[in-house]
Design a protein around this motif. Structure first.
Motif, PDB file in Angstrom:
ATOM      1  N   ARG A 126     119.003 -84.014   7.174  1.00  0.00           N
ATOM      2  CA  ARG A 126     120.164 -82.929   7.429  1.00  0.00           C
ATOM      3  C   ARG A 126     120.031 -82.259   5.897  1.00  0.00           C
ATOM      4  N   GLN A 127     118.954 -81.611   5.711  1.00  0.00           N
ATOM      5  CA  GLN A 127     118.649 -80.791   4.256  1.00  0.00           C
ATOM      6  C   GLN A 127     117.569 -79.763   5.047  1.00  0.00           C
ATOM      7  N   LEU A 128     117.480 -78.850   3.839  1.00  0.00           N
ATOM      8  CA  LEU A 128     116.555 -77.646   4.112  1.00  0.00           C
ATOM      9  C   LEU A 128     115.081 -78.160   4.421  1.00  0.00           C
ATOM     10  N   ALA A 129     114.710 -77.411   5.562  1.00  0.00           N
ATOM     11  CA  ALA A 129     113.185 -77.986   6.158  1.00  0.00           C
ATOM     12  C   ALA A 129     112.467 -76.876   6.380  1.00  0.00           C
ATOM     13  N   SER A 130     112.881 -75.843   6.727  1.00  0.00           N
ATOM     14  CA  SER A 130     111.895 -74.537   7.043  1.00  0.00           C
ATOM     15  C   SER A 130     112.112 -73.457   6.121  1.00  0.00           C
ATOM     16  N   PRO A 131     111.225 -73.382   5.143  1.00  0.00           N
ATOM     17  CA  PRO A 131     111.715 -72.643   3.926  1.00  0.00           C
ATOM     18  C   PRO A 131     111.583 -71.036   4.180  1.00  0.00           C
ATOM     19  N   PHE A 132     110.563 -70.644   4.911  1.00  0.00           N
ATOM     20  CA  PHE A 132     110.083 -69.439   4.993  1.00  0.00           C
ATOM     21  C   PHE A 132     111.178 -68.487   5.568  1.00  0.00           C
ATOM     22  N   PRO A 133     111.656 -68.870   6.783  1.00  0.00           N
ATOM     23  CA  PRO A 133     112.819 -67.817   7.191  1.00  0.00           C
ATOM     24  C   PRO A 133     113.961 -67.769   6.140  1.00  0.00           C
ATOM     25  N   LEU A 134     114.119 -68.692   5.593  1.00  0.00           N
ATOM     26  CA  LEU A 134     115.212 -68.742   4.615  1.00  0.00           C
ATOM     27  C   LEU A 134     114.597 -67.867   3.379  1.00  0.00           C
ATOM     28  N   LEU A 135     113.726 -68.087   2.630  1.00  0.00           N
ATOM     29  CA  LEU A 135     113.237 -67.176   1.697  1.00  0.00           C
ATOM     30  C   LEU A 135     113.055 -65.925   2.135  1.00  0.00           C
ATOM     31  N   ALA A 136     112.633 -65.467   3.161  1.00  0.00           N
ATOM     32  CA  ALA A 136     112.566 -64.139   3.453  1.00  0.00           C
ATOM     33  C   ALA A 136     113.918 -63.650   3.627  1.00  0.00           C
ATOM     34  N   ALA A 137     115.047 -64.238   4.089  1.00  0.00           N
ATOM     35  CA  ALA A 137     116.475 -63.992   4.250  1.00  0.00           C
ATOM     36  C   ALA A 137     116.856 -63.485   2.786  1.00  0.00           C
ATOM     37  N   ILE A 138     116.738 -64.439   1.896  1.00  0.00           N
ATOM     38  CA  ILE A 138     116.938 -64.324   0.594  1.00  0.00           C
ATOM     39  C   ILE A 138     116.359 -62.912  -0.202  1.00  0.00           C
ATOM     40  N   GLY A 139     115.266 -62.940   0.328  1.00  0.00           N
ATOM     41  CA  GLY A 139     114.332 -61.717  -0.160  1.00  0.00           C
ATOM     42  C   GLY A 139     114.911 -60.317   0.240  1.00  0.00           C
ATOM     43  N   ALA A 140     115.492 -60.635   1.391  1.00  0.00           N
ATOM     44  CA  ALA A 140     115.886 -59.328   2.120  1.00  0.00           C
ATOM     45  C   ALA A 140     117.438 -58.786   1.576  1.00  0.00           C
ATOM     46  N   ARG A 141     118.040 -59.757   0.982  1.00  0.00           N
ATOM     47  CA  ARG A 141     119.348 -59.702   0.572  1.00  0.00           C
ATOM     48  C   ARG A 141     119.699 -59.453  -0.733  1.00  0.00           C
ATOM     49  N   THR A 142     118.518 -59.873  -1.869  1.00  0.00           N
ATOM     50  CA  THR A 142     118.536 -59.696  -3.104  1.00  0.00           C
ATOM     51  C   THR A 142     117.439 -58.713  -3.549  1.00  0.00           C
ATOM     52  N   ARG A 143     117.534 -58.255  -4.576  1.00  0.00           N
ATOM     53  CA  ARG A 143     116.706 -57.181  -5.390  1.00  0.00           C
ATOM     54  C   ARG A 143     115.791 -57.608  -6.533  1.00  0.00           C
ATOM     55  N   ARG A 144     116.352 -58.728  -7.231  1.00  0.00           N
ATOM     56  CA  ARG A 144     115.674 -58.967  -8.496  1.00  0.00           C
ATOM     57  C   ARG A 144     115.288 -60.575  -8.624  1.00  0.00           C
ATOM     58  N   ILE A 145     115.940 -61.305  -8.060  1.00  0.00           N
ATOM     59  CA  ILE A 145     115.723 -62.631  -8.196  1.00  0.00           C
ATOM     60  C   ILE A 145     114.714 -63.446  -7.571  1.00  0.00           C
ATOM     61  N   GLU A 146     113.876 -64.145  -8.570  1.00  0.00           N
ATOM     62  CA  GLU A 146     112.772 -64.824  -7.771  1.00  0.00           C
ATOM     63  C   GLU A 146     113.116 -66.018  -6.814  1.00  0.00           C
ATOM     64  N   ILE A 147     112.385 -66.201  -5.836  1.00  0.00           N
ATOM     65  CA  ILE A 147     112.596 -67.009  -4.939  1.00  0.00           C
ATOM     66  C   ILE A 147     111.671 -68.287  -4.622  1.00  0.00           C
ATOM     67  N   GLY A 148     111.835 -69.352  -4.641  1.00  0.00           N
ATOM     68  CA  GLY A 148     110.668 -70.317  -4.542  1.00  0.00           C
ATOM     69  C   GLY A 148     111.089 -71.573  -3.765  1.00  0.00           C
ATOM     70  N   THR A 149     110.204 -72.473  -3.760  1.00  0.00           N
ATOM     71  CA  THR A 149     110.343 -73.944  -3.278  1.00  0.00           C
ATOM     72  C   THR A 149     110.030 -74.829  -4.272  1.00  0.00           C
ATOM     73  N   GLY A 150     110.548 -76.027  -4.128  1.00  0.00           N
ATOM     74  CA  GLY A 150     110.502 -77.184  -5.118  1.00  0.00           C
ATOM     75  C   GLY A 150     110.481 -78.427  -4.448  1.00  0.00           C
ATOM     76  N   VAL A 151     109.653 -78.942  -3.730  1.00  0.00           N
ATOM     77  CA  VAL A 151     108.626 -78.311  -3.107  1.00  0.00           C
ATOM     78  C   VAL A 151     108.320 -78.361  -1.719  1.00  0.00           C
ATOM     79  N   ILE A 152     107.123 -77.843  -1.309  1.00  0.00           N
ATOM     80  CA  ILE A 152     106.924 -77.845   0.264  1.00  0.00           C
ATOM     81  C   ILE A 152     105.832 -78.920   0.272  1.00  0.00           C
TER      82      ILE A 152
END
Length: 338
Positions: free
Chosen positions: A54-80
């Motif tokens: 019960r934790q984050l498992a599918s990062p790319f939809p989430l990262l894309a959503a963060i990218g669309a809602r922000t303009r500067r902050i870097e987005i990433g994983t630690g780790v896939i």
């Protein structure tokens, strides 16, 4: 100049006190926390990836959503965990997320950590005698794919008899230079340098030489940098470390975390003697002094602070605000508000 970010495991449980009762809560609040972190001037929003939890498992939809809602902050994983991935499909997803964010993806990949699932990757259809070797082989295939290497051939029957090579699409220029390898030992750090990817080192090393964790991790970082130079890469190597930091500024913080501070721990992990980093708990000024003396933090370019995400966005934004104002400046960080 050093950068800082938050690292969320994205826990969710329908239990008393949890602000993330469902997977939807965890996902949506991660997006909201990234927005809040950006407002604070924090450099990065990173997520951990775990399967069958019960934790984050599918990062790319989430990262894309963060990218669309922000303009500067870097987005990433630690780790896939590469054992679970189709490297070509992952290359398509990574490029799409990177393009949506405007080139802000900092993607951490690795062999993955011990898990509760028995041969979990096999249930995803990936079977190998050597899990670590499979992860490395997939990582190399993924890197080649995002670098535009041909991975398929055209069908002459559909191209008028013309034969050619095809790369995965889309491609995102520069993404190859923003891939990190999560290394749990000095040897894997050196392998990452050979591959030409940046180093992510967490609060766990799957080896122990008897020295404090920060010194062992600093040795890993120095070996990585030396190997990078030896292999002649033209780019500058980057290193991130993660730290569990819980500043106490209010009574509720003491209630939650007052008894949680501890020193390094040593134990067996999958039969290997491993060293776990400490948790920093206490007054912000004291934590700042302790982190400033942390040998690996001094060596790193990026420091990721793990967050207790189940306490909600407002609480974690306050913790990040305290870290940004009172802790991070002691390790050489300055806010980059736009």
């Amino acid at each position: 100049m050093k950068k800082i970010g938050f690292l969320s495991f994205g826990h969710w449980r329908d239990v008393p006190g949890s602000q993330t009762r469902s997977a939807a809560d965890s996902l949506l609040q991660t997006i909201e926390l990234a927005e809040a972190a950006e407002e604070l001037g924090v450099d990065g929003a990173f997520v951990r990836v775990h399967h069958f939890e019960r934790q984050l498992a599918s990062p790319f939809p989430l990262l894309a959503a963060i990218g669309a809602r922000t303009r500067r902050i870097e987005i990433g994983t630690g780790v896939i965990d590469m054992r679970y991935e189709n490297p070509l499909y992952m290359a398509e997803e990574a490029a799409a997320a990177d393009l949506i964010s405007g080139g802000r993806l900092q993607l951490g990949i690795s062999r993955g950590s011990p898990e509760t699932a028995l041969r979990g990757a096999e249930t995803f259809g990936y079977v190998a005698d050597d899990a670590a070797e499979m992860a490395r082989s997939k990582a190399e295939a993924f890197l080649a794919a995002i670098d535009g290497a041909p991975v398929a051939r055209t069908d002459p029957g559909r191209t008028g008899g013309v034969s050619g090579h095809l790369a995965v699409q889309p491609q995102s220029p520069g993404l190859r230079d923003r891939i990190w390898w999560g290394a749990g030992s000095r040897a894997t750090g050196q392998w990452a340098a050979k591959l030409g990817v940046h180093l992510q080192s967490s609060t766990l090393l799957t080896e122990d030489t008897g020295v404090p964790f920060d010194q062992l991790q600093a040795e890993q970082i120095r070996l990585f940098k030396a190997a990078w130079a030896e292999h002649g890469h033209e780019r500058t190597p980057r290193v991130s470390v993660s730290r569990s930091v819980l500043p106490i500024t209010e009574a509720i913080d003491e209630l939650y975390f007052g008894a949680q501070g501890h020193d390094d721990q040593v134990g067996l992990l999958e039969g290997v003697r491993s060293r776990f980093g400490r948790t920093y708990v206490g007054e912000p000024d004291r934590i700042a002094a302790e982190l400033a003396a942390d040998e690996a933090v001094r060596e790193a370019d990026y420091v990721l602070f793990t967050v207790p995400n189940q306490l909600g966005v407002e609480y974690n934004a306050r913790i990040l605000g305290t870290i940004a104002a009172h802790v991070a400046p002691a390790i050489g960080w300055k806010p980059r508000n736009s």
